[in-house]
Design a protein around this motif. Structure first.
Motif, mmCIF file in Angstrom:
data_model
loop_
_atom_site.group_PDB
_atom_site.id
_atom_site.type_symbol
_atom_site.label_atom_id
_atom_site.label_comp_id
_atom_site.label_asym_id
_atom_site.label_seq_id
_atom_site.Cartn_x
_atom_site.Cartn_y
_atom_site.Cartn_z
ATOM 1 N N GLN A 36 0.835 -1.203 0.000
ATOM 2 C CA GLN A 36 0.000 0.000 0.000
ATOM 3 C C GLN A 36 0.869 1.252 0.000
ATOM 4 O O GLN A 36 0.596 2.218 -0.729
ATOM 5 C CB GLN A 36 -0.915 0.003 1.226
ATOM 6 C CG GLN A 36 -2.018 -1.040 1.183
ATOM 7 C CD GLN A 36 -3.045 -0.738 0.126
ATOM 8 O OE1 GLN A 36 -3.052 -1.344 -0.940
ATOM 9 N NE2 GLN A 36 -3.922 0.205 0.388
ATOM 10 N N ASN A 37 1.917 1.229 0.813
ATOM 11 C CA ASN A 37 2.804 2.386 0.876
ATOM 12 C C ASN A 37 3.549 2.580 -0.446
ATOM 13 O O ASN A 37 3.705 3.717 -0.924
ATOM 14 C CB ASN A 37 3.810 2.196 2.016
ATOM 15 C CG ASN A 37 4.759 3.372 2.152
ATOM 16 O OD1 ASN A 37 4.378 4.441 2.602
ATOM 17 N ND2 ASN A 37 6.009 3.185 1.741
ATOM 18 N N GLU A 39 2.522 1.644 -3.383
ATOM 19 C CA GLU A 39 1.564 2.140 -4.375
ATOM 20 C C GLU A 39 1.273 3.617 -4.159
ATOM 21 O O GLU A 39 1.174 4.394 -5.121
ATOM 22 C CB GLU A 39 0.273 1.317 -4.277
ATOM 23 C CG GLU A 39 -0.758 1.618 -5.344
ATOM 24 C CD GLU A 39 -0.285 1.245 -6.737
ATOM 25 O OE1 GLU A 39 -0.789 1.855 -7.707
ATOM 26 O OE2 GLU A 39 0.589 0.363 -6.864
ATOM 27 N N ARG A 40 1.149 4.006 -2.888
ATOM 28 C CA ARG A 40 0.912 5.421 -2.590
ATOM 29 C C ARG A 40 2.102 6.281 -3.019
ATOM 30 O O ARG A 40 1.929 7.357 -3.604
ATOM 31 C CB ARG A 40 0.639 5.596 -1.098
ATOM 32 C CG ARG A 40 0.295 7.035 -0.719
ATOM 33 C CD ARG A 40 -0.131 7.157 0.726
ATOM 34 N NE ARG A 40 0.917 6.758 1.637
ATOM 35 C CZ ARG A 40 0.903 5.642 2.348
ATOM 36 N NH1 ARG A 40 -0.125 4.814 2.242
ATOM 37 N NH2 ARG A 40 1.895 5.328 3.150
ATOM 38 N N ASN A 41 3.312 5.789 -2.740
ATOM 39 C CA ASN A 41 4.509 6.523 -3.158
ATOM 40 C C ASN A 41 4.580 6.650 -4.677
ATOM 41 O O ASN A 41 4.975 7.695 -5.207
ATOM 42 C CB ASN A 41 5.769 5.831 -2.633
ATOM 43 C CG ASN A 41 5.907 5.959 -1.132
ATOM 44 O OD1 ASN A 41 5.318 6.850 -0.527
ATOM 45 N ND2 ASN A 41 6.672 5.066 -0.528
ATOM 46 N N ARG A 42 4.188 5.551 -5.353
ATOM 47 C CA ARG A 42 4.209 5.597 -6.817
ATOM 48 C C ARG A 42 3.221 6.640 -7.329
ATOM 49 O O ARG A 42 3.548 7.428 -8.224
ATOM 50 C CB ARG A 42 3.883 4.206 -7.377
ATOM 51 C CG ARG A 42 3.622 4.201 -8.885
ATOM 52 C CD ARG A 42 3.311 2.819 -9.370
ATOM 53 N NE ARG A 42 4.514 2.014 -9.351
ATOM 54 C CZ ARG A 42 5.430 2.017 -10.310
ATOM 55 N NH1 ARG A 42 5.272 2.799 -11.370
ATOM 56 N NH2 ARG A 42 6.491 1.263 -10.244
ATOM 57 N N LYS A 43 2.022 6.617 -6.773
ATOM 58 C CA LYS A 43 1.019 7.581 -7.235
ATOM 59 C C LYS A 43 1.464 9.013 -6.949
ATOM 60 O O LYS A 43 1.261 9.907 -7.782
ATOM 61 C CB LYS A 43 -0.316 7.292 -6.564
ATOM 62 C CG LYS A 43 -0.982 6.016 -7.068
ATOM 63 C CD LYS A 43 -2.326 5.793 -6.411
ATOM 64 C CE LYS A 43 -2.988 4.531 -6.962
ATOM 65 N NZ LYS A 43 -4.300 4.279 -6.310
ATOM 66 N N GLN A 44 2.061 9.212 -5.787
ATOM 67 C CA GLN A 44 2.556 10.551 -5.462
ATOM 68 C C GLN A 44 3.666 10.973 -6.422
ATOM 69 O O GLN A 44 3.712 12.128 -6.871
ATOM 70 C CB GLN A 44 3.065 10.573 -4.022
ATOM 71 C CG GLN A 44 1.965 10.476 -2.980
ATOM 72 C CD GLN A 44 2.509 10.422 -1.567
ATOM 73 O OE1 GLN A 44 3.718 10.298 -1.361
ATOM 74 N NE2 GLN A 44 1.610 10.507 -0.589
ATOM 75 N N THR A 47 2.121 11.726 -9.764
ATOM 76 C CA THR A 47 1.464 13.031 -9.709
ATOM 77 C C THR A 47 2.490 14.162 -9.747
ATOM 78 O O THR A 47 2.326 15.165 -10.466
ATOM 79 C CB THR A 47 0.611 13.135 -8.434
ATOM 80 O OG1 THR A 47 -0.359 12.083 -8.428
ATOM 81 C CG2 THR A 47 -0.104 14.468 -8.368
ATOM 82 N N GLN A 276 12.082 6.017 -0.748
ATOM 83 C CA GLN A 276 10.990 6.063 0.225
ATOM 84 C C GLN A 276 10.564 4.651 0.634
ATOM 85 O O GLN A 276 10.317 4.381 1.815
ATOM 86 C CB GLN A 276 9.799 6.824 -0.352
ATOM 87 C CG GLN A 276 10.059 8.318 -0.533
ATOM 88 C CD GLN A 276 8.902 9.017 -1.220
ATOM 89 O OE1 GLN A 276 8.041 8.381 -1.811
ATOM 90 N NE2 GLN A 276 8.901 10.339 -1.154
ATOM 91 N N ASN A 277 10.487 3.750 -0.364
ATOM 92 C CA ASN A 277 10.125 2.364 -0.058
ATOM 93 C C ASN A 277 11.165 1.703 0.836
ATOM 94 O O ASN A 277 10.831 0.930 1.738
ATOM 95 C CB ASN A 277 9.947 1.558 -1.346
ATOM 96 C CG ASN A 277 8.735 1.982 -2.140
ATOM 97 O OD1 ASN A 277 7.829 2.639 -1.604
ATOM 98 N ND2 ASN A 277 8.688 1.626 -3.405
#
Length: 580
Positions: A36-37, A39-44, A47, A276-277
């Motif tokens: 989840q983290n 995926e969130r980092n990727r989306k951020q 963006t 970040q990951n």
């Protein structure tokens, strides 16, 4: 017996089970949160990357819009038209001077344009900066078009991108008046494309129809866009995505420039996402490690605490194996282990009582046997004496006396020579017949004796001296005080049991009193013989067997002896098996 090397204590089993229950969900949740983290980092990152490319696109659109507006102003300028239409030399000179003033004015205010060329149809041209080298510009449209790269002959590093357009007569758009070239500083566009990035690899391109026109890196202009980028960029006007290049994942974002209908492509590594990951994974690993260690310590301590009473029970059971029947386990709490400890204490006390009972019973049996032998007043002496009496009776021709003495002699011989408590039915019957011979002589006129044996039972095992005390009891308490009668002795098989029946039709008696004598006989009291029979059967075969008394209809008493049916001879020290 050696300890099994594969032995695993219950404490370790509980510990491992608790750890499995705790760690497995923890690992699954950790993996879920990590994904989840990530995926969130990727989306951020996607963006942020798109915001960057959008910002660059807007800046480029502003530059190109400025160039477009200036080119259109010049396109419509009277000064430019006068220069293009001047025919005489004097008119061309005056228009050239005015054109130079106008263009220098424009260049002074607009830093997006480095130089301007105005070319007449006859080849005469105005150049605000003759240092820029240019070749033939093939432009057939009045729309501002990219026309290549130029460099300054005096300043080699001063390169510029050329944008050109045909100039038409505003009064007659079908009539060409000349050509306009605008020089846009390369540094200006590359400053926009090369905006600072944190990624180890970053590239930004301006693309037209799959070819790189302007690039943030040197040497890439004029080369085709990589195939993995081409299909992605051409599918939509703007968006984000990812590719793998050289085994490394890269983020791609693209933006459509309305003018001059170009694509702006930005490529950067996922280094920030990976960083970040990695930080998140390290924190997650550290947290899970600490949680597992803490849970492991608590699980081990819990297992040890829970099983501590069970260890006490185990140690007590080992002592019980060493025949320490008085050991007890302290009972605390109200759980299953306390119930087990309580049950163990009850079992230990009961075993202690049972062992004492067996010991007392064995001693009682030995004492009874000794007293029974003593009651015969030295059978060896009597046996020898009876042999002499029998010999003298023969000499005096007293046949009946000889028969009685011989029967009595056999009776004593059996009691003296038996070295075991176990007879066969045939031996027990022989002993009984000798006893009946004597009793028939004594009670010939008043008591009849009947012996009924079911065929095939002679070889069955039985304990010794069972029938004689029961027959004597029937004579003493059923016949002597009455008018006589019949005593019937039966031996038969019922199911898996061997049954003796001694029945009389005498005056009867209190069967309940007889039963009480069997269970509560005290030394020195009456009933020793029948109590001995009952106790010996129960000691030898178990509590399910023994002697009981019933009323015999129409009158009299029936004595019933039950024991397991078995065949063959067995020694006294053989184990007892009731189901053979």
């Amino acid at each position: 017996m050696e300890k099994d090397r594969r032995f695993l204590s219950l404490q370790w089993k509980i510990f491992l089970l608790i750890m499995l229950i705790l760690v497995l969900p923890m690992v699954v949740c950790g993996m879920f949160f990590y994904r989840q983290n990530a995926e969130r980092n990727r989306k951020q990152a996607e963006t942020a990357n798109f915001n960057i490319i959008e910002q660059k696109g807007m800046m480029l659109e502003y530059v190109f819009d400025s160039i477009q507006q200036n080119s259109l102003r010049m396109y419509q300028s009277e000064t430019v038209r006068d220069f293009l239409l001047a025919e005489s030399r004097e008119d061309r000179l005056h228009s050239y001077i005015r054109l130079n003033e106008s263009i220098q004015n424009t260049l002074a205010y607009d830093k997006n344009i480095a130089a301007v060329d105005i070319i007449r149809l006859d080849g005469e041209q105005y150049r605000s900066n003759p240092g820029y080298i240019t070749g033939t510009t093939d432009v057939n449209t009045g729309r501002l078009t990219y026309a290549g790269i130029s460099w300054n002959r005096y300043l080699k590093e001063d390169e510029a991108y050329i944008f050109a357009r045909k100039i038409h007569d505003i009064n007659d758009l079908g009539r060409d008046l000349g050509l306009m070239r605008l020089y846009v500083p390369k540094k200006k566009l590359q400053e926009i494309l090369k905006s600072e990035q944190n990624a180890r690899f970053h590239a930004c391109y301006i693309v037209e129809q799959g070819e790189i026109l302007i690039a943030s890196s040197v040497g890439q202009e004029g080369t085709p866009l990589p195939a993995e980028l081409g299909g992605m960029v051409q599918s939509r006007e703007q968006g984000v995505g990812s590719i793998r290049s050289g085994g490394e994942e890269q983020l791609v974002s693209w933006y459509h420039l309305d003018y001059p209908d170009w694509q702006l492509v930005n490529v950067m590594t996922c280094e920030q996402i990976q960083s970040q990951n990695q930080v998140f994974s390290q924190m997650l690993f550290l947290t899970m490690t600490l949680a597992i260690l803490l849970c492991g310590g608590l699980a081990f301590a819990t297992a040890a605490h829970v099983l501590s009473p069970l260890r006490k029970v185990t140690r007590a059971m080992k002592n019980l194996e060493k025949e320490d029947f008085r050991i007890e386990v302290p009972v605390k709490g109200h759980d299953e282990i306390s119930v087990l400890a309580s049950s163990f204490n009850k079992m230990s006390r009961k075993l202690d009582v049972l062992v004492n009972q067996v010991h007392v019973a064995q001693m009682s049996e030995k004492n009874a046997q000794i007293k029974a032998l003593q009651a015969y007043i030295n059978p060896h002496f009597l046996y020898n004496t009876l042999d002499v009496i029998c010999w003298m009776a023969r000499m005096e021709e007293a046949a009946e006396t000889c028969r009685l003495v011989e029967a009595l002699s056999k009776l004593f011989r059996t009691s003296v020579h038996t070295g075991t408590r176990v007879f066969t039915v045939a031996e027990e019957l022989e002993y009984t017949e000798n006893y009946l011979t004597i009793q028939k002589c004594r009670y010939a006129d008043s008591i009849d004796f009947v012996l009924d044996v079911e065929p095939g039972l002679q070889a069955c095992e039985t304990i010794s001296f069972v029938l004689q005390p029961l027959i004597e009891n029937a004579i003493t308490h059923g016949m002597e005080q009455g008018e006589g009668g019949t005593i019937r002795v039966s031996v038969k098989k019922e199911g898996d049991r061997l049954v003796y029946l001694v029945e009389d039709d005498g005056q009867g008696g209190d069967t309940e009193e007889l039963q009480r004598l069997l269970s509560s006989y005290k030394e020195g009291k009456r009933g020793m013989a029948i109590s001995s029979v009952h106790n010996r059967i129960r000691l030898y075969y178990g509590e399910d067997y023994g002697l009981r008394f019933e009323k015999h209809e129409p009158r009299g008493i029936r004595a019933v002896v039950e024991q397991p049916y078995s065949s063959g001879r067995r020694r006294d020290d053989d184990p007892i098996d009731d189901c053979r």
